[in-house]
Design a protein around this motif. Structure first.
Motif, PDB file in Angstrom:
ATOM      1  N   MET A   1       0.829  -1.201   0.000  1.00  0.00           N
ATOM      2  CA  MET A   1       0.000   0.000   0.000  1.00  0.00           C
ATOM      3  C   MET A   1       0.870   1.259   0.000  1.00  0.00           C
ATOM      4  N   MET A   2       2.035   1.186   0.622  1.00  0.00           N
ATOM      5  CA  MET A   2       2.842   2.380   0.814  1.00  0.00           C
ATOM      6  C   MET A   2       4.125   2.326  -0.025  1.00  0.00           C
ATOM      7  N   ASN A   3       4.694   3.532  -0.269  1.00  0.00           N
ATOM      8  CA  ASN A   3       6.009   3.682  -0.888  1.00  0.00           C
ATOM      9  C   ASN A   3       6.102   3.044  -2.273  1.00  0.00           C
ATOM     10  N   LYS A   4       5.045   3.066  -3.022  1.00  0.00           N
ATOM     11  CA  LYS A   4       5.088   2.559  -4.376  1.00  0.00           C
ATOM     12  C   LYS A   4       5.337   3.714  -5.341  1.00  0.00           C
ATOM     13  N   LYS A   5       5.948   3.392  -6.474  1.00  0.00           N
ATOM     14  CA  LYS A   5       6.103   4.393  -7.508  1.00  0.00           C
ATOM     15  C   LYS A   5       4.725   4.794  -8.017  1.00  0.00           C
ATOM     16  N   ARG A   6       4.504   6.076  -8.132  1.00  0.00           N
ATOM     17  CA  ARG A   6       3.190   6.553  -8.531  1.00  0.00           C
ATOM     18  C   ARG A   6       2.981   6.401 -10.031  1.00  0.00           C
ATOM     19  N   PRO A   7       1.856   5.819 -10.435  1.00  0.00           N
ATOM     20  CA  PRO A   7       1.520   5.820 -11.857  1.00  0.00           C
ATOM     21  C   PRO A   7       1.379   7.265 -12.351  1.00  0.00           C
ATOM     22  N   LYS A   8       1.716   7.474 -13.603  1.00  0.00           N
ATOM     23  CA  LYS A   8       1.658   8.809 -14.192  1.00  0.00           C
ATOM     24  C   LYS A   8       0.527   8.871 -15.206  1.00  0.00           C
ATOM     25  N   VAL A   9      -0.304   9.903 -15.108  1.00  0.00           N
ATOM     26  CA  VAL A   9      -1.403  10.073 -16.048  1.00  0.00           C
ATOM     27  C   VAL A   9      -0.836  10.395 -17.425  1.00  0.00           C
ATOM     28  N   THR A  10      -1.255   9.623 -18.420  1.00  0.00           N
ATOM     29  CA  THR A  10      -0.794   9.850 -19.790  1.00  0.00           C
ATOM     30  C   THR A  10      -1.856  10.527 -20.651  1.00  0.00           C
ATOM     31  N   SER A  11      -3.127  10.328 -20.322  1.00  0.00           N
ATOM     32  CA  SER A  11      -4.195  10.965 -21.099  1.00  0.00           C
ATOM     33  C   SER A  11      -5.468  11.030 -20.269  1.00  0.00           C
ATOM     34  N   VAL A  12      -6.322  11.970 -20.634  1.00  0.00           N
ATOM     35  CA  VAL A  12      -7.619  12.149 -19.990  1.00  0.00           C
ATOM     36  C   VAL A  12      -8.690  11.735 -20.978  1.00  0.00           C
ATOM     37  N   SER A  13      -9.563  10.809 -20.563  1.00  0.00           N
ATOM     38  CA  SER A  13     -10.612  10.315 -21.462  1.00  0.00           C
ATOM     39  C   SER A  13     -11.844  11.205 -21.434  1.00  0.00           C
ATOM     40  N   GLU A  14     -12.390  11.430 -20.228  1.00  0.00           N
ATOM     41  CA  GLU A  14     -13.605  12.239 -20.142  1.00  0.00           C
ATOM     42  C   GLU A  14     -13.840  12.667 -18.703  1.00  0.00           C
ATOM     43  N   LYS A  15     -14.675  13.679 -18.568  1.00  0.00           N
ATOM     44  CA  LYS A  15     -15.127  14.129 -17.255  1.00  0.00           C
ATOM     45  C   LYS A  15     -16.451  13.437 -16.952  1.00  0.00           C
ATOM     46  N   PHE A  16     -16.570  12.879 -15.748  1.00  0.00           N
ATOM     47  CA  PHE A  16     -17.824  12.241 -15.364  1.00  0.00           C
ATOM     48  C   PHE A  16     -18.890  13.304 -15.125  1.00  0.00           C
ATOM     49  N   LYS A  17     -20.116  12.976 -15.503  1.00  0.00           N
ATOM     50  CA  LYS A  17     -21.205  13.942 -15.396  1.00  0.00           C
ATOM     51  C   LYS A  17     -21.607  14.184 -13.957  1.00  0.00           C
ATOM     52  N   ASN A  18     -21.512  13.154 -13.120  1.00  0.00           N
ATOM     53  CA  ASN A  18     -21.935  13.283 -11.729  1.00  0.00           C
ATOM     54  C   ASN A  18     -20.729  13.545 -10.836  1.00  0.00           C
ATOM     55  N   GLY A  19     -20.980  14.213  -9.722  1.00  0.00           N
ATOM     56  CA  GLY A  19     -19.922  14.410  -8.734  1.00  0.00           C
ATOM     57  C   GLY A  19     -19.539  15.864  -8.578  1.00  0.00           C
ATOM     58  N   THR A  20     -19.697  16.376  -7.358  1.00  0.00           N
ATOM     59  CA  THR A  20     -19.355  17.774  -7.102  1.00  0.00           C
ATOM     60  C   THR A  20     -17.858  18.030  -7.130  1.00  0.00           C
ATOM     61  N   THR A  21     -17.058  16.960  -7.021  1.00  0.00           N
ATOM     62  CA  THR A  21     -15.604  17.121  -7.075  1.00  0.00           C
ATOM     63  C   THR A  21     -15.068  16.993  -8.500  1.00  0.00           C
ATOM     64  N   HIS A  22     -15.962  16.769  -9.471  1.00  0.00           N
ATOM     65  CA  HIS A  22     -15.607  16.713 -10.889  1.00  0.00           C
ATOM     66  C   HIS A  22     -14.510  15.689 -11.188  1.00  0.00           C
ATOM     67  N   PRO A  23     -14.803  14.405 -10.956  1.00  0.00           N
ATOM     68  CA  PRO A  23     -13.815  13.364 -11.282  1.00  0.00           C
ATOM     69  C   PRO A  23     -13.688  13.175 -12.789  1.00  0.00           C
ATOM     70  N   PHE A  24     -12.517  12.676 -13.189  1.00  0.00           N
ATOM     71  CA  PHE A  24     -12.217  12.422 -14.595  1.00  0.00           C
ATOM     72  C   PHE A  24     -11.781  10.977 -14.781  1.00  0.00           C
ATOM     73  N   SER A  25     -12.074  10.438 -15.942  1.00  0.00           N
ATOM     74  CA  SER A  25     -11.525   9.149 -16.354  1.00  0.00           C
ATOM     75  C   SER A  25     -10.178   9.400 -17.016  1.00  0.00           C
ATOM     76  N   VAL A  26      -9.136   8.708 -16.530  1.00  0.00           N
ATOM     77  CA  VAL A  26      -7.792   8.917 -17.069  1.00  0.00           C
ATOM     78  C   VAL A  26      -7.103   7.576 -17.321  1.00  0.00           C
ATOM     79  N   LYS A  27      -6.137   7.617 -18.205  1.00  0.00           N
ATOM     80  CA  LYS A  27      -5.274   6.470 -18.437  1.00  0.00           C
ATOM     81  C   LYS A  27      -3.891   6.789 -17.879  1.00  0.00           C
ATOM     82  N   THR A  28      -3.199   5.754 -17.398  1.00  0.00           N
ATOM     83  CA  THR A  28      -1.887   5.950 -16.784  1.00  0.00           C
ATOM     84  C   THR A  28      -0.851   5.028 -17.411  1.00  0.00           C
TER      85      THR A  28
END
Length: 268
Positions: A1-28
């Protein structure tokens, strides 16, 4: 769970319609698709730490939640996406859940078909431990996985009494005996769950997990919180104190649930 190399976002697919925090679908770059939440005009650093701590606690309690990660979002990726740019996304570490194709609109028909009905009492108690006010009436906070026919929990921005802007003083005021529970237990989604909290000992499974938790387990919930999120040591200590209190006094939470979950016949 800890101290792992962080995946890096390579592209953004879309913004989800629901959610006040405005989540996005991304590829890494680890070849996964994530639901990403980052810091921007309408999503704070507290929202991200709320999600991270909730996901870790859910895993510790063996509750059904999508795998999560901290992923790295660069300014280049933000600049290439108009919607992220308009929200003034901040580059850096973001909270991300592995995307699982399913349905966030839970209804009694879905619940009747799930294979993990035994997890429902645990989900109810989990929400009380964290004072998650958002599940009761938000259609998007329970998720149906049609592949496995399981119910999953998602979206824990509004724990600690419903705030992504909580302060140390807010949390200290919520440390009570008996512990506080959420005020909206009669919300629509909880009413859907009522038939599945029944019999003499519906909470046995989650109680066994809670009773196995050590102080070290609780401390690990707060390891490696990204420094870029700006969460202070005092805030981390107060979160840990609050969760420790709720877990230590969970047996005083349960009787308060009986006003709603009336099919639970056992005594407490």
């Amino acid at each position: 769970m800890m101290n792992k190399k962080r995946p890096k976002v390579t592209s953004v697919s879309e913004k989800f319609k629901n959610g006040t925090t405005h989540p996005f679908s991304v590829k890494t770059d680890d070849d996964k698709i994530y639901v990403l939440k980052g810091i921007h005009d309408e999503c704070t650093n507290k929202a991200l730490v709320n999600e991270l701590v909730s996901a870790r606690l859910a895993e510790l309690l063996e509750l059904p939640i999508p795998p999560h990660s901290i992923v790295e979002l660069t300014q280049d990726v933000i600049s290439e996406n108009t919607e992220m740019s308009l929200l003034n996304f901040v580059p850096g570490p973001c909270f991300a859940s592995v995307y699982i194709k399913g349905n966030p609109r839970i209804n009694p028909m879905y619940l009747e078909s799930i294979t993990n009905k035994c997890d429902i009492p645990g989900i109810v108690l989990f929400d009380q431990l964290l004072l998650n006010t958002d599940r009761s009436n938000n259609d998007g906070n329970l998720y149906y996985n049609p592949k496995k026919k399981t119910l999953m929990i998602i979206d824990h921005t509004n724990i600690f009494g419903g705030f992504q802007y909580w302060t140390v003083e807010d949390l200290k005021q919520r440390i009570k005996i008996p512990p506080l529970i959420i005020e909206n237990l009669n919300g629509k989604l909880y009413r859907y769950l009522v038939p599945y909290v029944y019999g003499n000992s519906p909470f046995d499974k989650i109680e066994k997990r809670i009773n196995s938790i050590s102080n070290e387990d609780i401390s690990r919930l707060f390891l490696d919180i990204p420094l870029e999120w700006g969460i202070s040591e005092e805030e981390i200590l107060t979160m840990r104190t609050f969760i420790t209190h709720q877990i230590s006094h969970y047996k005083e939470i349960l009787p308060q649930l009986k006003t709603v979950f009336k099919q639970w016949k056992g005594a407490y």
